[in-house]
Scaffold this motif. Structure first.
Motif, PDB file in Angstrom:
ATOM      1  N   THR A   1      -2.602   7.941  -2.566  1.00 37.36           N
ATOM      2  CA  THR A   1      -3.640   8.610  -2.354  1.00 37.36           C
ATOM      3  C   THR A   1      -4.750   7.594  -1.876  1.00 37.36           C
ATOM      4  OG1 THR A   1      -5.115   9.532  -4.628  1.00 37.36           O
ATOM      5  CG2 THR A   1      -3.045  10.775  -3.598  1.00 37.36           C
ATOM      6  N   GLY A   2      -5.339   6.740  -2.827  1.00 32.36           N
ATOM      7  CA  GLY A   2      -6.506   6.292  -1.936  1.00 32.36           C
ATOM      8  C   GLY A   2      -6.699   5.697  -1.184  1.00 32.36           C
ATOM      9  N   SER A   3      -7.635   4.651  -0.741  1.00 33.78           N
ATOM     10  CA  SER A   3      -8.237   4.934   0.987  1.00 33.78           C
ATOM     11  C   SER A   3      -8.791   3.051   0.779  1.00 33.78           C
ATOM     12  CB  SER A   3      -9.591   4.942   1.061  1.00 33.78           C
ATOM     13  OG  SER A   3     -10.866   4.827   0.030  1.00 33.78           O
ATOM     14  N   THR A   4      -8.472   2.164  -1.017  1.00 33.56           N
ATOM     15  CA  THR A   4      -8.315   0.575  -0.499  1.00 33.56           C
ATOM     16  C   THR A   4      -7.624  -0.423   0.026  1.00 33.56           C
ATOM     17  OG1 THR A   4      -7.319   0.374  -2.927  1.00 33.56           O
ATOM     18  CG2 THR A   4      -9.714   1.290  -3.395  1.00 33.56           C
ATOM     19  N   LYS A   5      -7.713  -1.009   0.589  1.00 30.03           N
ATOM     20  CA  LYS A   5      -6.865  -1.823   0.958  1.00 30.03           C
ATOM     21  C   LYS A   5      -5.629  -1.954   0.291  1.00 30.03           C
ATOM     22  CE  LYS A   5      -7.161  -6.572   3.656  1.00 30.03           C
ATOM     23  NZ  LYS A   5      -6.950  -7.430   4.119  1.00 30.03           N
ATOM     24  N   ALA A   6      -5.750  -2.162  -0.998  1.00 33.57           N
ATOM     25  CA  ALA A   6      -4.018  -2.649  -1.022  1.00 33.57           C
ATOM     26  C   ALA A   6      -3.136  -1.644  -1.787  1.00 33.57           C
ATOM     27  CB  ALA A   6      -4.784  -3.210  -2.745  1.00 33.57           C
ATOM     28  N   ALA A   7      -4.538   0.037  -1.422  1.00 32.27           N
ATOM     29  CA  ALA A   7      -3.515   0.951  -1.548  1.00 32.27           C
ATOM     30  C   ALA A   7      -2.712   1.029  -0.525  1.00 32.27           C
ATOM     31  CB  ALA A   7      -4.430   2.026  -1.954  1.00 32.27           C
ATOM     32  N   ARG A   8      -3.765   0.705   0.946  1.00 28.36           N
ATOM     33  CA  ARG A   8      -2.632   1.336   2.298  1.00 28.36           C
ATOM     34  C   ARG A   8      -2.150   0.439   1.970  1.00 28.36           C
ATOM     35  NH1 ARG A   8      -6.448  -0.113   5.141  1.00 28.36           N
ATOM     36  NH2 ARG A   8      -7.928  -0.222   3.959  1.00 28.36           N
ATOM     37  N   ILE A   9      -2.416  -1.030   2.274  1.00 22.51           N
ATOM     38  CA  ILE A   9      -1.161  -1.517   2.672  1.00 22.51           C
ATOM     39  C   ILE A   9       0.357  -1.781   1.700  1.00 22.51           C
ATOM     40  CG2 ILE A   9      -0.366  -4.452   2.527  1.00 22.51           C
ATOM     41  CD1 ILE A   9      -3.978  -4.730   3.041  1.00 22.51           C
ATOM     42  N   PHE A  10       0.316  -1.121  -0.027  1.00 20.96           N
ATOM     43  CA  PHE A  10       0.785  -0.793  -0.303  1.00 20.96           C
ATOM     44  C   PHE A  10       1.999   0.595   0.133  1.00 20.96           C
ATOM     45  CE2 PHE A  10       2.858   1.831  -3.661  1.00 20.96           C
ATOM     46  CZ  PHE A  10       3.940   0.861  -4.399  1.00 20.96           C
ATOM     47  N   ARG A  11       1.845   1.249   0.505  1.00 21.03           N
ATOM     48  CA  ARG A  11       1.905   2.615   1.169  1.00 21.03           C
ATOM     49  C   ARG A  11       2.754   2.210   2.502  1.00 21.03           C
ATOM     50  NH1 ARG A  11      -2.762   5.060  -0.533  1.00 21.03           N
ATOM     51  NH2 ARG A  11      -4.113   5.046   1.086  1.00 21.03           N
ATOM     52  N   GLN A  12       2.506   0.766   3.308  1.00 22.11           N
ATOM     53  CA  GLN A  12       3.343   0.760   4.264  1.00 22.11           C
ATOM     54  C   GLN A  12       4.629   0.129   3.760  1.00 22.11           C
ATOM     55  OE1 GLN A  12       0.014  -1.360   7.022  1.00 22.11           O
ATOM     56  NE2 GLN A  12       2.080  -3.001   8.366  1.00 22.11           N
ATOM     57  N   ALA A  13       4.251  -0.935   2.901  1.00 25.23           N
ATOM     58  CA  ALA A  13       5.139  -1.601   1.792  1.00 25.23           C
ATOM     59  C   ALA A  13       6.395  -0.919   2.341  1.00 25.23           C
ATOM     60  CB  ALA A  13       4.516  -2.207   0.929  1.00 25.23           C
ATOM     61  N   ILE A  14       5.763   0.471   1.643  1.00 26.90           N
ATOM     62  CA  ILE A  14       7.321   1.337   0.694  1.00 26.90           C
ATOM     63  C   ILE A  14       7.857   1.405   2.497  1.00 26.90           C
ATOM     64  CG2 ILE A  14       7.633   3.219   0.207  1.00 26.90           C
ATOM     65  CD1 ILE A  14       4.715   3.282  -1.705  1.00 26.90           C
ATOM     66  N   GLY A  15       7.262   2.228   3.572  1.00 25.44           N
ATOM     67  CA  GLY A  15       7.942   1.969   4.231  1.00 25.44           C
ATOM     68  C   GLY A  15       8.661   1.060   5.182  1.00 25.44           C
ATOM     69  N   ASN A  16       7.810  -0.142   4.761  1.00 24.46           N
ATOM     70  CA  ASN A  16       8.581  -1.343   5.913  1.00 24.46           C
ATOM     71  C   ASN A  16       9.934  -2.073   5.027  1.00 24.46           C
ATOM     72  OD1 ASN A  16       7.078  -2.160   7.663  1.00 24.46           O
ATOM     73  ND2 ASN A  16       5.442  -3.261   5.608  1.00 24.46           N
ATOM     74  N   THR A  17       9.607  -1.891   3.222  1.00 24.39           N
ATOM     75  CA  THR A  17      10.907  -2.237   2.208  1.00 24.39           C
ATOM     76  C   THR A  17      12.122  -1.008   2.604  1.00 24.39           C
ATOM     77  OG1 THR A  17       9.330  -2.534   1.154  1.00 24.39           O
ATOM     78  CG2 THR A  17      11.893  -2.346  -0.209  1.00 24.39           C
ATOM     79  N   PHE A  18      11.592   0.575   3.058  1.00 29.27           N
ATOM     80  CA  PHE A  18      12.963   1.174   3.173  1.00 29.27           C
ATOM     81  C   PHE A  18      13.428   0.715   4.635  1.00 29.27           C
ATOM     82  CE2 PHE A  18      11.623   3.491  -0.733  1.00 29.27           C
ATOM     83  CZ  PHE A  18      12.698   3.951  -1.105  1.00 29.27           C
ATOM     84  N   LEU A  19      13.193   0.009   5.009  1.00 28.49           N
ATOM     85  CA  LEU A  19      13.019   0.116   6.600  1.00 28.49           C
ATOM     86  C   LEU A  19      14.352  -1.512   6.624  1.00 28.49           C
ATOM     87  CD1 LEU A  19      13.429   0.720   9.963  1.00 28.49           C
ATOM     88  CD2 LEU A  19      10.885  -0.900   9.946  1.00 28.49           C
ATOM     89  N   PHE A  20      14.061  -2.542   6.086  1.00 29.18           N
ATOM     90  CA  PHE A  20      14.311  -2.974   5.796  1.00 29.18           C
ATOM     91  C   PHE A  20      16.089  -2.888   5.160  1.00 29.18           C
ATOM     92  CE2 PHE A  20      15.260  -6.927   3.277  1.00 29.18           C
ATOM     93  CZ  PHE A  20      16.176  -8.052   4.250  1.00 29.18           C
ATOM     94  N   SER A  21      15.755  -2.404   4.136  1.00 28.42           N
ATOM     95  CA  SER A  21      16.317  -1.811   3.674  1.00 28.42           C
ATOM     96  C   SER A  21      17.931  -1.250   4.658  1.00 28.42           C
ATOM     97  CB  SER A  21      16.842  -1.427   1.901  1.00 28.42           C
ATOM     98  OG  SER A  21      17.948  -0.971   1.337  1.00 28.42           O
ATOM     99  N   LEU A  22      17.329  -0.433   5.069  1.00 27.08           N
ATOM    100  CA  LEU A  22      18.244   1.200   5.813  1.00 27.08           C
ATOM    101  C   LEU A  22      19.217  -0.046   6.711  1.00 27.08           C
ATOM    102  CD1 LEU A  22      19.174   3.871   6.658  1.00 27.08           C
ATOM    103  CD2 LEU A  22      17.218   3.835   8.462  1.00 27.08           C
ATOM    104  N   LEU A  23      18.645  -1.231   7.661  1.00 25.96           N
ATOM    105  CA  LEU A  23      18.725  -2.468   8.867  1.00 25.96           C
ATOM    106  C   LEU A  23      19.823  -3.075   7.778  1.00 25.96           C
ATOM    107  CD1 LEU A  23      15.556  -2.718  10.519  1.00 25.96           C
ATOM    108  CD2 LEU A  23      17.080  -1.457  12.095  1.00 25.96           C
ATOM    109  N   ALA A  24      19.131  -3.394   7.086  1.00 32.23           N
ATOM    110  CA  ALA A  24      20.154  -4.899   5.704  1.00 32.23           C
ATOM    111  C   ALA A  24      21.701  -4.413   5.573  1.00 32.23           C
ATOM    112  CB  ALA A  24      19.347  -5.817   4.869  1.00 32.23           C
TER     113      ALA A  24
END
Length: 313
Positions: free
Chosen positions: A68-91
């Motif tokens: 829920t945070g607005s810090t850069k680390a938190a925002r990047i992490f939430r994007q990283a969750i989607g990227n990780t699942f996308l990579f898994s879904l593709l690979a």
């Protein structure tokens, strides 16, 4: 059991128990504890492992900040969750889906060359990850790289950059993510191929012969006989590949470092960067790793329930 046998068993188990405690149980306990503190090694903390004091206890604050945070680390992490699942879904489908046909094809070749083909397909697995990424860096090099040169040869225009151009997106998937996925599939599908080869050798020939006698063609034999008998192997390959994709670090770190524009940032990259690169909050990095563990645990249980079988052959 005599007293001397009990002493022998006790002193034989002591080194193992010490190793388990020091290298397994204590790190797990430390990560869980660390995730409850706003901790960074550059601040002087309390007397117990540097916790407390300037590294205060925040309870579930790190977890709340991540989602829920607005810090850069938190925002990047939430994007990283989607990227990780996308990579898994593709690979995962690509790695497992290409391994099974290759395994079937390898089983049909002559015995004299079968071992050679197996070695060729398994070579990327035993090649070091760093060496693999260096090879593919030359393949993906813009303008003069092997892939770009090949596209120019057949009259196609290659992208300006395979790994660092954030504007290159195809069907909603960044080109950099597709490029890393191809490398991962190239590296791992040889391992899954060997798993399927071993499983195919264990399938009783009588089932396939009975299908042929009943008039089944090759596709019907594959779909109705081979696939059902390989469900447990497909489960094993899928679980191992999912775990591998969610924990993939070297390929992303050496090929893209999470770029461009965090399009290939993964959970494990976020853990590494927050813990060891920026050192801003190792407590938050610990919370990220706990979240990754929960994901792996839940997905493994789901896959076992979906693909389990109740019979033997």
């Amino acid at each position: 059991m005599t007293a001397s046998q009990r002493r022998f068993a006790f002193w034989g188990l002591v080194p193992i128990l010490i190793w388990v405690f020091v290298f397994v149980l204590f790190p797990i306990f430390w990560v869980i504890l660390l995730s409850l503190f706003s901790y960074t090694p550059i601040r002087e903390g309390g007397w117990f492992l540097g916790l407390g004091g300037n590294n205060p206890f925040v309870g579930l604050g790190n977890y709340v900040e991540l989602f829920t945070g607005s810090t850069k680390a938190a925002r990047i992490f939430r994007q990283a969750i989607g990227n990780t699942f996308l990579f898994s879904l593709l690979a995962v489908p690509l790695s497992v889906g290409t391994a099974l046909p290759v395994a079937i094809a390898l089983e049909s070749v002559h015995e004299r060359v079968k071992s050679s083909f197996r070695l060729i397909y398994f070579l990327p697995v035993i090649t070091g990850s760093v060496a693999v990424t260096i090879i593919w860096q030359y393949v993906y090099a813009p303008n003069w790289g092997l892939l770009s040169q090949l596209m120019k040869t057949i009259g196609l225009t290659p992208p300006r950059s395979w790994l660092s151009d954030p504007t290159q997106v195809y069907f909603g998937i960044p080109l950099a993510m597709l490029a890393v996925t191809i490398v991962y599939v190239w590296v791992t599908f040889g391992y899954n191929t060997l798993l399927f080869i071993a499983a195919l050798q264990g399938v009783p020939a009588v089932f396939r012969e009975a299908a042929r006698i009943d008039g089944a063609n090759s596709w019907q034999e594959f779909w109705h006989i081979v696939i059902p008998l390989l469900r447990r192997t497909i489960l094993l390959a899928s679980v191992l590949t999912v775990i591998s994709t969610l924990q993939q670090f070297v390929l992303f770190q050496l090929l893209t470092r999470g770029g461009p524009a965090y399009q290939t940032q993964t959970i494990l990259l976020s853990v590494y960067q927050n813990a060891f690169v920026y050192s801003e909050n190792m407590g938050m990095a610990a919370a990220m790793s706990i979240f990754l563990f929960i994901i792996l645990f839940v997905l493994t249980i789901i896959q076992f329930r979906l693909l389990r079988t109740e019979w033997e052959y």
